[in-house]
Design a protein around this motif. Sequence first.
Motif, PDB file in Angstrom:
ATOM      1  N   SER A 173       0.826  -1.210   0.000  1.00  0.00           N
ATOM      2  CA  SER A 173       0.000   0.000   0.000  1.00  0.00           C
ATOM      3  C   SER A 173       0.856   1.253   0.000  1.00  0.00           C
ATOM      4  O   SER A 173       1.972   1.269   0.530  1.00  0.00           O
ATOM      5  CB  SER A 173      -0.940   0.021   1.214  1.00  0.00           C
ATOM      6  N   THR A 174       0.311   2.296  -0.605  1.00  0.00           N
ATOM      7  CA  THR A 174       0.936   3.620  -0.625  1.00  0.00           C
ATOM      8  C   THR A 174      -0.130   4.650  -0.299  1.00  0.00           C
ATOM      9  O   THR A 174      -1.215   4.627  -0.887  1.00  0.00           O
ATOM     10  CB  THR A 174       1.544   3.930  -2.002  1.00  0.00           C
ATOM     11  N   VAL A 175       0.190   5.546   0.630  1.00  0.00           N
ATOM     12  CA  VAL A 175      -0.731   6.621   1.017  1.00  0.00           C
ATOM     13  C   VAL A 175      -0.006   7.950   0.823  1.00  0.00           C
ATOM     14  O   VAL A 175       1.147   8.096   1.233  1.00  0.00           O
ATOM     15  CB  VAL A 175      -1.183   6.473   2.492  1.00  0.00           C
ATOM     16  N   LEU A 176      -0.692   8.912   0.198  1.00  0.00           N
ATOM     17  CA  LEU A 176      -0.070  10.201  -0.084  1.00  0.00           C
ATOM     18  C   LEU A 176      -0.580  11.282   0.866  1.00  0.00           C
ATOM     19  O   LEU A 176      -1.783  11.456   1.036  1.00  0.00           O
ATOM     20  CB  LEU A 176      -0.357  10.613  -1.535  1.00  0.00           C
ATOM     21  N   MET A 177       0.361  12.014   1.463  1.00  0.00           N
ATOM     22  CA  MET A 177       0.025  13.125   2.354  1.00  0.00           C
ATOM     23  C   MET A 177       0.032  14.444   1.584  1.00  0.00           C
ATOM     24  O   MET A 177      -0.927  15.207   1.620  1.00  0.00           O
ATOM     25  CB  MET A 177       1.000  13.210   3.530  1.00  0.00           C
ATOM     26  N   THR A 178       1.122  14.749   0.911  1.00  0.00           N
ATOM     27  CA  THR A 178       1.235  16.005   0.161  1.00  0.00           C
ATOM     28  C   THR A 178       1.880  15.747  -1.189  1.00  0.00           C
ATOM     29  O   THR A 178       2.610  14.775  -1.367  1.00  0.00           O
ATOM     30  CB  THR A 178       2.099  17.027   0.929  1.00  0.00           C
ATOM     31  N   GLY A 179       1.631  16.644  -2.138  1.00  0.00           N
ATOM     32  CA  GLY A 179       2.257  16.549  -3.448  1.00  0.00           C
ATOM     33  C   GLY A 179       1.518  15.604  -4.376  1.00  0.00           C
ATOM     34  O   GLY A 179       0.289  15.485  -4.352  1.00  0.00           O
ATOM     35  N   LYS A 180       2.280  14.864  -5.163  1.00  0.00           N
ATOM     36  CA  LYS A 180       1.710  13.929  -6.131  1.00  0.00           C
ATOM     37  C   LYS A 180       2.740  12.845  -6.411  1.00  0.00           C
ATOM     38  O   LYS A 180       3.931  13.118  -6.527  1.00  0.00           O
ATOM     39  CB  LYS A 180       1.335  14.654  -7.423  1.00  0.00           C
ATOM     40  N   VAL A 181       2.270  11.595  -6.516  1.00  0.00           N
ATOM     41  CA  VAL A 181       3.159  10.489  -6.844  1.00  0.00           C
ATOM     42  C   VAL A 181       2.540   9.626  -7.933  1.00  0.00           C
ATOM     43  O   VAL A 181       1.323   9.608  -8.115  1.00  0.00           O
ATOM     44  CB  VAL A 181       3.487   9.588  -5.620  1.00  0.00           C
ATOM     45  N   GLU A 182       3.413   8.927  -8.636  1.00  0.00           N
ATOM     46  CA  GLU A 182       2.990   7.967  -9.649  1.00  0.00           C
ATOM     47  C   GLU A 182       3.386   6.583  -9.160  1.00  0.00           C
ATOM     48  O   GLU A 182       4.550   6.326  -8.860  1.00  0.00           O
ATOM     49  CB  GLU A 182       3.666   8.265 -10.982  1.00  0.00           C
ATOM     50  N   VAL A 183       2.392   5.696  -9.076  1.00  0.00           N
ATOM     51  CA  VAL A 183       2.632   4.332  -8.618  1.00  0.00           C
ATOM     52  C   VAL A 183       2.471   3.397  -9.801  1.00  0.00           C
ATOM     53  O   VAL A 183       1.432   3.406 -10.469  1.00  0.00           O
ATOM     54  CB  VAL A 183       1.651   3.936  -7.491  1.00  0.00           C
ATOM     55  N   SER A 184       3.494   2.610 -10.077  1.00  0.00           N
ATOM     56  CA  SER A 184       3.443   1.736 -11.245  1.00  0.00           C
ATOM     57  C   SER A 184       3.821   0.310 -10.898  1.00  0.00           C
ATOM     58  O   SER A 184       4.649   0.066 -10.025  1.00  0.00           O
ATOM     59  CB  SER A 184       4.371   2.262 -12.347  1.00  0.00           C
ATOM     60  N   SER A 185       3.160  -0.625 -11.595  1.00  0.00           N
ATOM     61  CA  SER A 185       3.480  -2.047 -11.504  1.00  0.00           C
ATOM     62  C   SER A 185       3.790  -2.529 -12.912  1.00  0.00           C
ATOM     63  O   SER A 185       3.884  -1.732 -13.846  1.00  0.00           O
ATOM     64  CB  SER A 185       2.302  -2.825 -10.907  1.00  0.00           C
ATOM     65  N   SER A 186       3.909  -3.818 -13.066  1.00  0.00           N
ATOM     66  CA  SER A 186       4.193  -4.366 -14.401  1.00  0.00           C
ATOM     67  C   SER A 186       3.003  -4.213 -15.336  1.00  0.00           C
ATOM     68  O   SER A 186       3.161  -4.243 -16.557  1.00  0.00           O
ATOM     69  CB  SER A 186       4.564  -5.850 -14.283  1.00  0.00           C
ATOM     70  N   TYR A 187       1.792  -4.024 -14.758  1.00  0.00           N
ATOM     71  CA  TYR A 187       0.594  -4.007 -15.577  1.00  0.00           C
ATOM     72  C   TYR A 187      -0.185  -2.698 -15.526  1.00  0.00           C
ATOM     73  O   TYR A 187      -1.054  -2.459 -16.354  1.00  0.00           O
ATOM     74  CB  TYR A 187      -0.353  -5.136 -15.121  1.00  0.00           C
ATOM     75  N   ASP A 188       0.109  -1.839 -14.570  1.00  0.00           N
ATOM     76  CA  ASP A 188      -0.737  -0.664 -14.385  1.00  0.00           C
ATOM     77  C   ASP A 188       0.085   0.520 -13.903  1.00  0.00           C
ATOM     78  O   ASP A 188       1.224   0.367 -13.447  1.00  0.00           O
ATOM     79  CB  ASP A 188      -1.845  -0.982 -13.373  1.00  0.00           C
ATOM     80  N   ARG A 189      -0.530   1.702 -14.007  1.00  0.00           N
ATOM     81  CA  ARG A 189       0.110   2.926 -13.535  1.00  0.00           C
ATOM     82  C   ARG A 189      -0.982   3.899 -13.092  1.00  0.00           C
ATOM     83  O   ARG A 189      -1.893   4.203 -13.853  1.00  0.00           O
ATOM     84  CB  ARG A 189       0.949   3.552 -14.649  1.00  0.00           C
TER      85      ARG A 189
END
Length: 340
Positions: free
Chosen positions: A205-221
């Motif tokens: 799991s990834t939780v974002l507090m501030t800003g912006k992030v890109e989360v990517s796997s082998s199949y999705d983004r």
Amino acid sequence: MEKQDYIQLFDKFLLKQASPEEVQILIQWLKSEGSFQDWMDEEWDVASSGMDTDLQQKLLGQIKQKISLEMQQAPLKRNKYRTIYLWTARIASVIILLLLTGISVYRYAMEQQKMQDMIVSVEKGQKANVVLPDGSKVWVNSDSRLIYGSRFTSKERILELEGEAYFEVAPDKDRPFIVETNDLAVRALGTSFNVKSYEEEKDISTVLMTGKVEVSSSYDRLILNPNERIVFDKQTGHMEKSSVENAKEYINWKFNELTFKGETFENIVHTLERYYNTRIVFESESLKKYRFTGTPGNTSLESILQILSLTSPLSYEVKDSLIILWENVKQKAYYEKALK
């Protein structure tokens, strides 16, 4: 003559302006065991003041050995100005060449040291915080491992994470900040977020507090905005994004407080084992599917087990350092609706 006079004479010689008499004086000074060696030591100390002491002494020893060899191989011939000049020039070249080589070796060694991976390993029941070379701050949770160094370069900032950590990333638009787990990569420029990726748990799991992030796997983004969370299922490879009321609750562990948001008992037990450095086993497999939401805070393991037993058909027993959990059949009917 004073030492400074000899140094000026040495400079004059290198400019090819010294007379034969002056060269003779210089040669005598160079051959002396004390004056020239003292001057060379001083110059070396100034040129290599930031160098590792062991490396500095080793290179200085090489210079002295080389000069001694030059003296043995090129004996002086009286009134032979050219021979004197060539001999002295060779000594000067040895000093300059080895000095530059020493600095180059030192710089290379320092670069290699920078390229080596740094590993932050945190045991169960412990936590750690780290300031990265770019000024970014990382809080590493218990039973976790953070690796950085060889790919933390001038072009990008890449780290590897096993476990859980919270990141406050120093802004740098030219160098993306990337946290890699076995299945996901979280990419940010300047932001704060939490990543949880324990080997024994089924989800990342990834939780974002501030800003912006890109989360990517082998199949999705997917792109995360503040107060959004991504959960990646390791078995199916499916990644799902959802909104959360308060992302900061997911980093309460940083302040030694436990918070659970619809977590299964199986995941909760993993957390308790890491947090309290203990061993907990399920006697009833069906108990793993129950869920709990709440913030027990910073309290004892006994208190948390009591809370769980009041909100579910959980019973427990402590045997030495082992905690055994089982499902209370009599209370099970009251809690069937708690399962999702």
